[in-house]
Structures are given as C-alpha cells and as structure tokens.
Design an enzyme around this catalytic site. Structure first.
Site, short mmCIF file in Angstrom:
data_model
loop_
_atom_site.label_atom_id
_atom_site.label_comp_id
_atom_site.label_asym_id
_atom_site.label_seq_id
_atom_site.Cartn_x
_atom_site.Cartn_y
_atom_site.Cartn_z
N SER A 1 0.85 -1.19 0.00
CA SER A 1 0.00 0.00 0.00
C SER A 1 0.90 1.25 0.00
CB SER A 1 -0.94 -0.05 1.21
OG SER A 1 -1.95 0.93 1.10
N ARG B 1 -11.61 7.56 8.67
CA ARG B 1 -11.26 6.15 8.76
C ARG B 1 -12.37 5.27 8.21
NH1 ARG B 1 -6.83 2.92 8.90
NH2 ARG B 1 -7.02 1.23 10.38
N ASP C 1 -8.60 -6.45 -4.70
CA ASP C 1 -8.35 -5.06 -4.30
C ASP C 1 -9.14 -4.11 -5.18
OD1 ASP C 1 -7.17 -2.59 -3.55
OD2 ASP C 1 -5.27 -3.58 -3.11
N HIS D 1 -8.16 -4.86 -0.48
CA HIS D 1 -6.82 -4.27 -0.29
C HIS D 1 -6.12 -4.77 0.97
CE1 HIS D 1 -3.67 -1.32 -0.73
NE2 HIS D 1 -3.95 -0.78 0.44
N ASP D 2 -6.83 -4.89 2.07
CA ASP D 2 -6.22 -5.32 3.33
C ASP D 2 -5.60 -6.71 3.24
OD1 ASP D 2 -6.41 -3.07 4.86
OD2 ASP D 2 -8.10 -3.73 6.08
#
Lengths: 382, 382
Positions: free
Chosen positions: A163, A233, A332, A362-363
């Site tokens: 990332s 967030r 992702d 993505h994580d």
C-alpha cells in the site's frame, strides 16, 4: 560492523543514549535540519525506527520495510511486549528471516508514532500543527536515506512494502537506484490515481469539517477532532475491504439490541456493518493524530514517482539494475490489480505480477502476505 | 377517463385547483394523514408529481417512473422550460412513448422537490426538521398507491426505475403485485447490501458532523449544513462513477492555476478530480435539503423487499404474475452486476439480465439508458 558505533540513538522519554540495539524496540535518530520537497523547512527532524537482527560485516543483509498510511515501525514483536503487524511474515525463521537479515523500519515523517510530525514541538515548545510542512513520499525516502547512512547501510538488500509502504519503497528505488538491490512492491502503484485522490479528498474534508479541528491547531483544546478522523477512517476502511467479504460477514444484520430500521423519528439503531465501522473508527482515533492523518493522506495523494523525471515511464526506465517483485491482491478495489500490471509493464526488465488471492480486498496485503512466501524465498531471499 | 375529474390537484404557490394536466408541470395531491411503516404519523402528506400524455379509456396505458436518491419527478421536459433527466428516453416517439402511454412520476415522501419532507411545515407552521418520521421505500410506494387511486389507475402497465428508483418499483411489485403488469428494475437490488449501507452511513455521518446541522433543526439559522451535505455528495459521487472513467478524464492533473502538490504548509491547490467533486457537491447543495438527503439515504439503507415476508426469496416468489425486466450497468461498483443476477435468479419466472455497457459506472443508468431501447420495445412496450 556494529550498529551502535555508527548512530546516535536515544530513548525519547529519558533522552539517554542507548548502547544496544534490541529487536523491535522503538529508538530515535536526530537527522538535523531538513528542507522538504515543496519548500518547507524543519530545524530538526527526528525519525523513530526499529530494527531486528544483526547487520553483517559487509552490510549486505539489510532489509527496509515501509509501513502503510496508519502503520508504524513495529513490524514484528522482537523483544517488545506488543505484537507486530507482520509477525507472521517477519521474524526468526519467517519469510523475512531476522536470523539472516538485518531488518529496519522507520516511522514516516509527518506521522505520530515516533518521528517528527504535526504534534511535535517547535523550538519554542509549541506544536507545529497547521504550520507543519507539506510532505511527500520523496521526503520520507530522503530522510530514511539519512537513517541508512547512520546505520552504515550503503545498499539495501531489499526494500519491501505494501500500500503506501509500496509507494515508499518504489520511491526508494527511483530516488536512490544505486542503493536498492531488490524492490518488493505490494498492492501499490507508481502514482496515485484519480480515484485514490478522490477518496483521499473526502477523508481530508471529513477531518476539516470537524468543528474541533480548529484549523489544525487543536492540541491545547479540550476536544480533539475525533469525529472527523473517525469519519475519514470509515471511508478509508470501506475501500480497504471488498464488497463480497462485507456481505458475507455482515449482510444487512442489525447490531444486537438495536433497530436500524428506525422508529418514529430520525434516531435509529445500527446495522452490524455500521457498528463494525464505528469500531474501526474508534480504534484509529485512539492511536492516531488527525493532523498526521491529513499530512500522510496528502503525501499519498502527491505520490508520483515521475515527478522530477518527466514521466513515470522515464523514472522507471532508469531502474534496470534493480530487481523488482510486484504483487497485487486479486480483490483489491482501491489499488486495482490492473494498476500493478501497468507498473510491472513500465519496468525495464520483465516482471510477472504475483497475486495474493483473498476475498478481503486491499487489506489482503496485511492479512495474506504469507502467500508470497515461496515466491519471495525463491526470487529475493534465496 | 379524464385525469382531472378524479383527483384534487392544486398549484402549491397559489393553492388553486388545476383543471388541466400539462405535461411535465409539477402538481400536487393531498393524500391525507399517513402512518409510516415504522410508526411515525404525519397529519397531511402532499405528493408532488408530474404526468405526460393521456390516460386511455380503460386506464391500461399508465407507466410509473420512480426517481433515484437525489432525482425528482421531472423525468421529461414536456411543456416546462426545464430539461428532464431522462429526456432522451421518455417523450413523444421515445422508448417510453408519451404519445402512447400516460407517464406518471412522483417525488418521494421525505424529499424536497414538491412532496412533504423535513422542510415542510407542521400544523403550527414550524418545519418538521428532526421530528420527520423515519421513512422507508415501502412508505413511498404506499403513498404512491394513493396517487394511483386518485388518478384512476388500478394497474400500472409498467413501473420503471433505476438505482433507488429501481428499489422503489421492485417494492411496488412486492407491495401490490396485482397492480403491476411489468416491472423494469435497472441497476438496483432486492435489498441494500452491507457495502451500500456502509457508504450510506459515511454520508449521513458527514451531514451530522457539520456544526451547522444543529441536530436537524437548522431552517431558521443563518447557515445551512452545506459542507456536510457537500461531503456526503462527494463520497456518493465517487461510488457512482468507475475508476477507469475518472482516470481517463482526470488522472492526476492539477486544476488550472492550482498546485495540488503543496508548498510550505498544509494549504495546497486541488487536483482536477477534486475540483470536479467540488462542483458536483456545489450543484447538489444548491438544490437539495440536507435533512431530505438524510431521510432518503436512510430509507435506501432500510431497503429490503423481504421485510414483512420472511425473506427476499419468499417476497419475490409470490410475483409470478408480474413480467420482470432486470438490467445492470457492466461497470457498476455500487450496485454490482452480480447483485442484479442474484435478483433475477430469485424471481419466479426466468429473467435474463440485460446489460448497459458503459465505462461510467453506476451513473450509466442515467447516461446510457437508451441502450435498453430495443429490448424494452420488444419485451415491455411492444
């Protein structure tokens, strides 16, 4: 070569010089005055960093790991009591084997985990706040080069990150191609895309909308801009996950004891997925500074390895001496796999994109990095 | 049968009864007291609506078009000076041919385009504001059934809508299967997904974070929660488009005369994509009420045709008498094509999902609806 003889390390709380290099314990380096890429100047930039393992005699076993947006230098537990965020991947006998390699990770300038950031004090003892310089990925790399110098590392065996960490290590190769032997870029791009910028703008707008933001100079106030940081967030976290994973985990279930399909007025309970995002927001608010989130988010928006080189293509074409490893998470939807394919194609030597297979989005670069173990063992850490 | 004899229509500004039915001119219907699905009560709900064309003798040519989240009843220009949002699709000789069909569109309850919403006044002359009842998709349909009654329409030839409009017409079929002959659902689902709820929560949180929101009772104040509504729109708009389209249109270009890679401090210029989103936010803020955005967003979160029927499957299995047409935009990443496929599979009769091919994402249901012209002419409007 021993680390301790080459670098002024100190413990931030006691300001005492350390004469040992414990694995996974935060130390600090004064790097001196620094002029940022876009013109700002700070009189004394401190980098918080951690190391694992021992640098060998010819300093050929050094590995740099760059953290992502809200990450930090605590990659692996080492001798600390806190687990690291890549414990399954970095440590004795792990893919990044700290019995063989000397691993280094620094907190990014502008952050709030040990390096100089907006909450740090100016020479008069006031937090920099809104006066903190605009920071770019190139700034983080140039300061980390000072850390490498201090540690006696002329050439990194490998720089590795996912990332924003991937953006940082790619910029390492572009800024200092002669100092990088292998470059491992996971779930990252050569330049932030329009969509990434758009989602980032929404996040920075959320922080600025919070009445407690006070233009960035809120440190002396009773209330911090927690709601704005929490909303930032929330937005980010949705983009870090994938739709099918959220659907399987939460669907449209109500949070226990709450009624999300409201009653007679606008006050309603929450769906589970809302409660989950509230939890993610709360966790970050408890450990992160809103100004740092802004500074690092805008640094990521500015990410463009082509800046100063004419184009991304030109910047990357110079890197034939660097061995690249490029990886993407198949699900992702923030750093789309197509963007990793584009990066690989722009490199001077043929590179095949390695996929992390995960429903998580993505994580997956955090949760499923070990899928790259065999390929990294073969191509990088052989 | 003439429209005028069956319904009390009036002009909202003059409160005069109208004795004509001009195409595309906003009219109003008092529907009386209404008890919302989750318990709220309003003493007098007014629906703003428009019509085009003429209802035939046996009232068999009526088409209902449902607008999306921030849409309104002005589907087609008609006799008004303002263009409609589906002018290429609805009008004389168009796919929805107003020379053949009597087309009706109502503004959703809770909105701000002519139907009773949070900005409407209570019997004491105060805006409902925070006291406006929690509203669901079922509420909009039940009130629209009163409009159909008033207009003398027992059975819709077709109900048709995209996005939230698709949710509304699907709910029409579920609530009143005997009143719907054809149901055209474009870029919509049978129930809001975890991800759709998550993005919606971020949008409602943005509005509530605005200090000018004042708990929803801001109408008498100098400042409206424009920044919060604008941020909500930014978040939404990103999800309405697709990554490749944003990349081709904007990439990382700077807005003319601005420097997005900042200078010595946090004040920086904008990327083009940021300016584009500012523009989208500004446009919505100029025409939409923040409370209405909240009410309708939470209504969309509540969307679940299975509520009251045990499950989505059970609710849809009853609908064998309705002829369904299901469409998705291939690049949609808010209402994923897989969700339309799932909806089609849950219907009692075989339905093939028809695709709108567009690089634009979800908004393709607005910009590229004419791609469905041939298929609709054959299957619905033959």
């Amino acid at each position: 070569m021993s680390v301790e003889t080459d670098v002024v390390l100190y413990d931030a709380e006691t300001a005492q010089t350390l004469d040992y290099a414990p694995d996974g314990i935060l130390r600090h380096l004064r790097t001196g005055e620094y002029t940022f890429e876009t013109g700002g100047v700070l009189p004394d930039v401190v980098l918080g960093f951690e190391t694992w393992g021992t640098l060998n005699e010819d300093a050929s076993n050094a590995v740099y790991i760059a953290h992502a947006l809200t990450g930090d230098s605590h990659v692996a537990r080492g001798l600390s009591t806190e687990p690291g965020w890549w414990d399954g991947f970095v440590g004795p006998g792990k893919t990044v084997d700290t019995d063989r390699y000397f691993v280094v990770s620094a907190n990014m300038v502008g952050g709030c985990s040990g390096s100089t950031g907006p909450a740090s004090l100016d020479p008069d003892g006031k937090p920099w706040g809104s006066r903190f310089p605009f920071t770019t990925i190139k700034d983080s790399v140039r300061l980390e080069a000072r850390l490498a110098d201090a540690l006696g590392i002329k050439v990194w065996h490998t720089v590795l990150g996912g990332s924003m960490g991937g953006a940082r290590v790619l910029e390492w190769a572009v800024e200092f191609p002669e100092r990088v032997k292998n470059c491992v870029v996971v779930a990252a791009t050569a330049e932030s895309s329009a969509e990434q910028i758009a989602f980032a703008q929404a996040q920075s707008a959320a922080i600025r909308l919070d009445p407690d933001f006070a233009g960035g100079d809120y440190y002396a106030n009773d209330n911090l801009p927690s709601a704005g940081l929490g909303l930032a967030r929330r937005i980010a976290h949705i983009t870090y996950r994938a739709e099918p994973e959220l659907e399987v985990r939460f669907g449209r279930a109500a949070q226990e004891g709450e009624a999300p399909v409201g009653s007679a007025n606008l006050n309603r309970g929450r769906y589970q997925v809302e409660s989950y995002l509230d939890h993610q927001a709360g966790k970050l608010v408890g450990r992160f500074d809103a100004n740092s989130y802004l500074v690092l988010t805008e640094a990521l928006m500015s990410h463009d390895v082509g800046r100063g080189h004419g184009s991304v293509q030109t910047a990357l074409a110079r890197l034939s001496s660097v061995n690249f490893f490029v990886s993407a998470v198949d699900s992702d939807r923030l750093y789309w796999p197509e963007q990793s394919e584009r990066l690989a194609k722009a490199l001077p030597n043929p590179v095949e994109v390695r996929y992390i297979t995960s429903p998580i989005g993505h994580d997956g670069f955090l949760t499923d990095i070990e899928q790259l173990g065999d390929a990294l063992a073969e191509q990088i850490f052989s």
